[in-house]
Structure formats: structure tokens, C-alpha cells
Design a protein around this motif. Structure first.
Motif, PDB file in Angstrom:
ATOM      1  N   ASN A  18     -19.969  94.651 -28.992  1.00  0.00           N
ATOM      2  CA  ASN A  18     -18.508  94.477 -28.937  1.00  0.00           C
ATOM      3  C   ASN A  18     -18.009  93.725 -30.162  1.00  0.00           C
ATOM      4  O   ASN A  18     -17.817  92.514 -30.114  1.00  0.00           O
ATOM      5  CB  ASN A  18     -18.122  93.681 -27.681  1.00  0.00           C
ATOM      6  CG  ASN A  18     -18.430  94.450 -26.429  1.00  0.00           C
ATOM      7  OD1 ASN A  18     -18.051  95.605 -26.290  1.00  0.00           O
ATOM      8  ND2 ASN A  18     -19.145  93.821 -25.511  1.00  0.00           N
ATOM      9  N   PRO A  19     -17.788  94.439 -31.247  1.00  0.00           N
ATOM     10  CA  PRO A  19     -17.330  93.745 -32.458  1.00  0.00           C
ATOM     11  C   PRO A  19     -15.901  93.237 -32.285  1.00  0.00           C
ATOM     12  O   PRO A  19     -15.082  93.899 -31.664  1.00  0.00           O
ATOM     13  CB  PRO A  19     -17.378  94.837 -33.518  1.00  0.00           C
ATOM     14  CG  PRO A  19     -17.245  96.105 -32.744  1.00  0.00           C
ATOM     15  CD  PRO A  19     -17.836  95.881 -31.408  1.00  0.00           C
ATOM     16  N   VAL A  20     -15.628  92.077 -32.811  1.00  0.00           N
ATOM     17  CA  VAL A  20     -14.260  91.546 -32.743  1.00  0.00           C
ATOM     18  C   VAL A  20     -13.889  90.938 -34.094  1.00  0.00           C
ATOM     19  O   VAL A  20     -14.756  90.578 -34.890  1.00  0.00           O
ATOM     20  CB  VAL A  20     -14.108  90.435 -31.669  1.00  0.00           C
ATOM     21  CG1 VAL A  20     -14.099  91.021 -30.282  1.00  0.00           C
ATOM     22  CG2 VAL A  20     -15.177  89.375 -31.812  1.00  0.00           C
ATOM     23  N   GLY A  21     -12.582  90.862 -34.340  1.00  0.00           N
ATOM     24  CA  GLY A  21     -12.112  90.060 -35.454  1.00  0.00           C
ATOM     25  C   GLY A  21     -11.835  90.788 -36.752  1.00  0.00           C
ATOM     26  O   GLY A  21     -11.451  90.163 -37.720  1.00  0.00           O
ATOM     27  N   PHE A  22     -11.985  92.109 -36.794  1.00  0.00           N
ATOM     28  CA  PHE A  22     -11.747  92.814 -38.052  1.00  0.00           C
ATOM     29  C   PHE A  22     -10.545  93.750 -37.976  1.00  0.00           C
ATOM     30  O   PHE A  22     -10.316  94.546 -38.872  1.00  0.00           O
ATOM     31  CB  PHE A  22     -12.979  93.619 -38.470  1.00  0.00           C
ATOM     32  CG  PHE A  22     -14.210  92.787 -38.601  1.00  0.00           C
ATOM     33  CD1 PHE A  22     -14.313  91.829 -39.600  1.00  0.00           C
ATOM     34  CD2 PHE A  22     -15.270  92.946 -37.722  1.00  0.00           C
ATOM     35  CE1 PHE A  22     -15.440  91.048 -39.714  1.00  0.00           C
ATOM     36  CE2 PHE A  22     -16.407  92.172 -37.837  1.00  0.00           C
ATOM     37  CZ  PHE A  22     -16.491  91.213 -38.833  1.00  0.00           C
ATOM     38  N   ASP A  23      -9.786  93.636 -36.897  1.00  0.00           N
ATOM     39  CA  ASP A  23      -8.698  94.594 -36.642  1.00  0.00           C
ATOM     40  C   ASP A  23      -7.714  94.726 -37.800  1.00  0.00           C
ATOM     41  O   ASP A  23      -7.181  95.794 -38.050  1.00  0.00           O
ATOM     42  CB  ASP A  23      -7.904  94.171 -35.390  1.00  0.00           C
ATOM     43  CG  ASP A  23      -8.700  94.425 -34.128  1.00  0.00           C
ATOM     44  OD1 ASP A  23      -9.878  94.798 -34.246  1.00  0.00           O
ATOM     45  OD2 ASP A  23      -8.139  94.246 -33.038  1.00  0.00           O
ATOM     46  N   TYR A  24      -7.477  93.606 -38.478  1.00  0.00           N
ATOM     47  CA  TYR A  24      -6.433  93.582 -39.513  1.00  0.00           C
ATOM     48  C   TYR A  24      -6.943  94.050 -40.879  1.00  0.00           C
ATOM     49  O   TYR A  24      -6.197  94.089 -41.844  1.00  0.00           O
ATOM     50  CB  TYR A  24      -5.861  92.160 -39.637  1.00  0.00           C
ATOM     51  CG  TYR A  24      -6.922  91.174 -40.074  1.00  0.00           C
ATOM     52  CD1 TYR A  24      -7.118  90.881 -41.418  1.00  0.00           C
ATOM     53  CD2 TYR A  24      -7.776  90.593 -39.130  1.00  0.00           C
ATOM     54  CE1 TYR A  24      -8.126  90.017 -41.819  1.00  0.00           C
ATOM     55  CE2 TYR A  24      -8.775  89.741 -39.519  1.00  0.00           C
ATOM     56  CZ  TYR A  24      -8.951  89.457 -40.857  1.00  0.00           C
ATOM     57  OH  TYR A  24      -9.971  88.626 -41.247  1.00  0.00           O
ATOM     58  N   GLY A  34      -8.487  98.089 -36.486  1.00  0.00           N
ATOM     59  CA  GLY A  34      -7.916  97.981 -35.146  1.00  0.00           C
ATOM     60  C   GLY A  34      -7.308  99.262 -34.618  1.00  0.00           C
ATOM     61  O   GLY A  34      -7.010  99.352 -33.436  1.00  0.00           O
TER      62      GLY A  34
END
Ligand code: ATP
Length: 237
Positions: free
Chosen positions: A86-92, A135
Motif C-alpha cells: 500500500n504505497p502512500v505519499g506520492f499522489d502529488y 494520485g
């Protein structure tokens, strides 16, 4: 004995009072594609996170190409490509910017980066998403982008947590081809899955994990024989 590839010995990891993995040992030699197979909650993610040094085990150790991950994580990481569940934190970030970010962390020169991204984006039919934000990608495309990012520094060892979930069938074929090529060139692959059919005819060896323990291990043919003989475990997840 050779210490190349992945060596995992007696890993125990507890979250508070909950024992998530309880004495996991496994070895993956260069040239092998090892699938860690088990139902939800069996301990796959905890095992993989501990192997790449994101979690510190309560006991046991991990060697990646001879380097103890928890003693010298920076050195071990040079040889590891990891795709989290569950990768998080690169949406932007745009996909291109994400690759640049990974390249800066990995010290990959610009010309090498553009050569490699071109090759892998084409292979996974991701060219048109180069300017998309992370994202806004579909789950399958995000998985593909993460796999590319894990390959950019051409690591010897790939550790992939359910990388094919949400991936379209055509990309799954390309993906398996990339991993096979990696293994044929002497790379090591550890991949988790909760579905046997995603790794069938592809993994060279399979380990079945249940309740934080590896309960059976071998080629798929060997496992099928063991399962038949035991009667108390199943390969159907
Ligand atoms: P899934 O496919 O659902 O991710 P898994 O096989 O990867 O399952 P883990 O995520 O490693 O299994 O979980 C193993 C056990 O540890 C489960 O019982 C889970 O509930 C528990 N667990 C995992 N992470 C935590 C945490 N941060 N805190 C407490 N318990 C946890």
C-alpha cells in the motif's frame, strides 16, 4: 555456503502483544523466483517489510547478498528493489517526477534514467501516463509505475508485495517476463500473493505461510504432493 540472494533466519515480529510472524526462515538463491503464498493476515507483508528493513525483527536476521539488513540497511538497500503493498505519499508527484525522485535517492545519472524509463514505460504501455499525477492513476497502473521505480537502479534482489493486484492481464504477462529476465540474468525475486494462479507456471519455488509460519515449501509439483499427503492444508486461498 553462498550468501548471495536472500537469506532469512528465524524471523519473529510482534506488534504489541500480537505475534505477526513466528520463526520465518527462507532462502532465495540468485536465479530463483520465490512466491510467498498465504491468505490475508498470514504474515506476508510483515515478512517482506522486515526483509527490506522497514521493520526491525524481535529476533532472527536477514542477509541480502551477504549484507545484514538491520545492521547496515543503507548498504543492503543498494541491492534491493521493493514494491510495497500500500504505497502512500506520492499522489502529488507526476510519474516522471516520481522517477526523478527515485533516481536522485538512488544516484542514477539523468541519461541512464531516461534510457531506463523509456524502456520500462514502453514495456508496460505507460508512456501516455508520464505526465499524470501518481494520485490519479488506476490501481493497476500505479502498481506498474511502482514496479518500474523498483527496477530503475537495476537491483540484484526484488521484493514485491502483491505486485499484480489490480494489474491488467496484458501487463501481468509483461511483468512476469521482466521478472523472468531478471532471474535468468542471475537476479533474485521474492514475491507475495494470496492467489496461487498469479504465480503458477511462473514461480520456481513456493512457500506457504499461515499464522506467521512457513508450513510448506517447494516447487509447485512438490507442494501439491505434500498437500495431498497432509490433507490439513490447501493450496486454494
Ligand atoms: P494481507 O494480505 O491482508 O496484507 P498478510 O499476509 O500480508 O495479509 P500481515 O499484514 O503481515 O499479513 O499481518 C499479519 C498479522 O499481523 C495479522 O494478524 C495482522 O492483523 C497483524 N498486523 C499487521 N500489521 C499490524 C500492525 N501495524 N499492528 C498490529 N497488528 C498488525
Amino acid at each position: 555456503m553462498s550468501t548471495t540472494g536472500i537469506i532469512v533466519e528465524g524471523l519473529v515480529k510482534r506488534y504489541g502483544g500480537k505475534t505477526a510472524i513466528n520463526g520465518v526462515s527462507l532462502r532465495v538463491e540468485p536465479g530463483e523466483i520465490y512466491a510467498l503464498l498465504g491468505p490475508n493476515g498470514a504474515g506476508k507483508t510483515t515478512t517482506l517489510k522486515t526483509i527490506v528493513g522497514l521493520l526491525r525483527p524481535d529476533s532472527g536476521y536477514v542477509l541480502i547478498d551477504g549484507v545484514n539488513v538491520h545492521a547496515d540497511r543503507a548498504r543492503a538497500l543498494r541491492n534491493i528493489g521493493y514494491v510495497p503493498e500500500n504505497p502512500v505519499g506520492f499522489d502529488y508527484l507526476r510519474v516522471r517526477e516520481f522517477f526523478e525522485f527515485v533516481a536522485s535517492l538512488r544516484g542514477i545519472p539523468r541519461d541512464v534514467l531516461s534510457e531506463r524509463t523509456e524502456k520500462y514505460l514502453q514495456l508496460f504501455q505507460l508512456e501516455k501516463f508520464e505526465d499524470s499525477f501518481m494520485g490519479e492513476l488506476s490501481k493497476g497502473n500505479l502498481q506498474k509505475v511502482l514496479v518500474v521505480s523498483a527496477l530503475l537502479h537495476e537491483p540484484k534482489v526484488l521484493v514485491l508485495d502483491e505486485p499484480m493486484s489490480g494489474m491488467d492481464p496484458e501487463s501481468q504477462i509483461a511483468f512476469k517476463e521482466v521478472l523472468r529476465e531478471h532471474a535468468v540474468k542471475g537476479g533474485t525475486v521474492l514475491i507475495s500473493s494470496h492467489m496461487l494462479d498469479t504465480v503458477e507456471r511462473f514461480a520456481t519455488r513456493v512457500g506457504i505461510i499461515a499464522d506467521g509460519k512457513i508450513i510448506a515449501e517447494g516447487t509447485l509439483e512438490e507442494l501439491k504432493r505434500k498437500v495431498e499427503a497432509r490433507g490439513d492444508i490447501t493450496l486454494e486461498q
